[in-house]
Design a protein around this motif. Structure first.
Motif, mmCIF file in Angstrom:
data_model
loop_
_atom_site.group_PDB
_atom_site.id
_atom_site.type_symbol
_atom_site.label_atom_id
_atom_site.label_comp_id
_atom_site.label_asym_id
_atom_site.label_seq_id
_atom_site.Cartn_x
_atom_site.Cartn_y
_atom_site.Cartn_z
ATOM 1 N N VAL A 22 59.147 45.040 98.101
ATOM 2 C CA VAL A 22 58.509 45.457 96.850
ATOM 3 C C VAL A 22 57.695 44.334 96.210
ATOM 4 O O VAL A 22 57.146 44.500 95.127
ATOM 5 C CB VAL A 22 59.535 46.008 95.829
ATOM 6 C CG1 VAL A 22 60.281 47.190 96.428
ATOM 7 C CG2 VAL A 22 60.481 44.921 95.374
ATOM 8 N N CYS A 27 53.361 44.794 99.066
ATOM 9 C CA CYS A 27 52.830 46.051 98.514
ATOM 10 C C CYS A 27 51.324 46.151 98.683
ATOM 11 O O CYS A 27 50.797 47.217 99.026
ATOM 12 C CB CYS A 27 53.207 46.214 97.042
ATOM 13 S SG CYS A 27 54.877 46.847 96.848
ATOM 14 N N VAL A 69 56.883 54.348 94.635
ATOM 15 C CA VAL A 69 58.134 53.853 95.205
ATOM 16 C C VAL A 69 59.298 54.733 94.782
ATOM 17 O O VAL A 69 59.432 55.079 93.610
ATOM 18 C CB VAL A 69 58.407 52.404 94.738
ATOM 19 C CG1 VAL A 69 59.722 51.898 95.330
ATOM 20 C CG2 VAL A 69 57.257 51.487 95.126
#
Lengths: 176, 121
Positions: A22, A27, A69
């Motif tokens: 993350v 990302c 997400v």
């Protein structure tokens, strides 16, 4: 509609993988790969601050840049999540890796290099040598994704139980 | 085809060493009882701790029960083991009548092993 990445850490915890997946670097790399959705099965891992304040400790969702997400800790089966993804980023457990390969997904195995005597690395490294998967560690995940050449991946052939069955029949003197 | 029998496992993943001693003792006793009662022709073993007490019981049975054909022990090492054997594998390697591995590399260190490739279809 963009691609989906499914991340699985298995039954224990893998804080480093969850955190790096993350992270801003990974990302943005995922976004440039055309990924619009990231689903995380985090097990007992710590939920990184980047995912924001959580409603509860079991699951949640948010948006990081261009990527949606979703995360959860455990599920009775991961088959549906795996089937619906194009990429699987998995801990190096054999069950998870073979399941992902069976579904013909693009697999990145992430070895937990914080663990001592991690024999799981043996399998991931061997499968990577055979070009069935990519294999990396959390600190190298972004680089691995950026330099990935998925055209070099060779699907793993099916297993074959005949040889072991024959061997056991021979041992027992059984005619098959 | 013969019958299958349910056996309690020797230990769980992540179990503390102290309680593992207790559960292994229970499993061993159960295994000895089961092996002596069933007198199987062959015992098929793989992976985690469960099979060690069973194999031990088979060795005991084979030693004590003279005049019967011996129970064979067949061990199949986990597909996750590419370069080294699991603990159960290391223990069973000298004992098994047939010791199967799924990766060829293991033959270098364990020449008694038989390579059969990945078995899961």
């Amino acid at each position: 509609m963009g691609e989906t990445v499914f991340v699985t850490v298995g039954t224990t915890r893998f804080d480093a993988l969850v955190a790096v997946v993350v992270s801003e670097g990974v990302c943005s790399t995922l976004a440039s790969m055309g990924v619009s959705k990231l689903i995380l099965q985090v097990g007992k891992s710590e939920i990184p601050a980047r995912l924001g304040r959580q409603q509860n400790d079991e699951n949640g969702s948010c948006k990081l840049g261009e990527v949606e997400v979703e995360w959860f800790r455990f599920a009775p089966g991961l088959d549906t999540y795996m089937s619906n993804s194009q990429y699987i980023i998995s801990h190096a457990g054999s069950g998870s890796l073979f399941e992902s390969l069976r579904l013909r997904k693009r697999v990145v195995a992430v070895v937990n290099d914080a663990l001592m005597h991690n024999h799981q690395a043996e399998l991931a490294e061997q499968l990577a040598r055979e070009h069935a998967i990519l294999c990396t560690v959390p600190s190298e995940l972004q680089k691995t994704l950026q330099s990935a050449d998925w055209t070099r991946i060779v699907p793993l052939g099916p297993g074959n139980s005949h040889r072991v069955v024959q061997g056991i029949d021979d041992l027992l003197g059984v005619r098959s | 085809m013969g019958d299958a029998r349910l056996l309690c496992g020797a230990a769980q993943v992540g179990q503390s060493w102290l309680t593992t001693v207790g559960t292994t003792v229970v499993a061993s006793l159960h295994a000895i009882w089961l092996v002596f009662r069933e007198r199987p022709d062959v015992v098929l073993c793989n992976g985690p701790g469960t099979c060690v007490p069973i194999a031990g019981a088979v060795v005991l049975l084979n030693t004590l029960a003279i005049g019967r054909s011996k129970t064979r022990i067949v061990y199949i090492e986990s597909v996750a083991r590419v370069e080294s054997l699991s603990l159960s594998g290391k223990i069973l390697y000298p004992i098994a009548d047939a010791f199967y591995v799924q990766w060829e590399k293991l033959l270098h260190r364990y020449p008694r092993a038989l390579y059969v490739g990945r078995i899961f279809e």
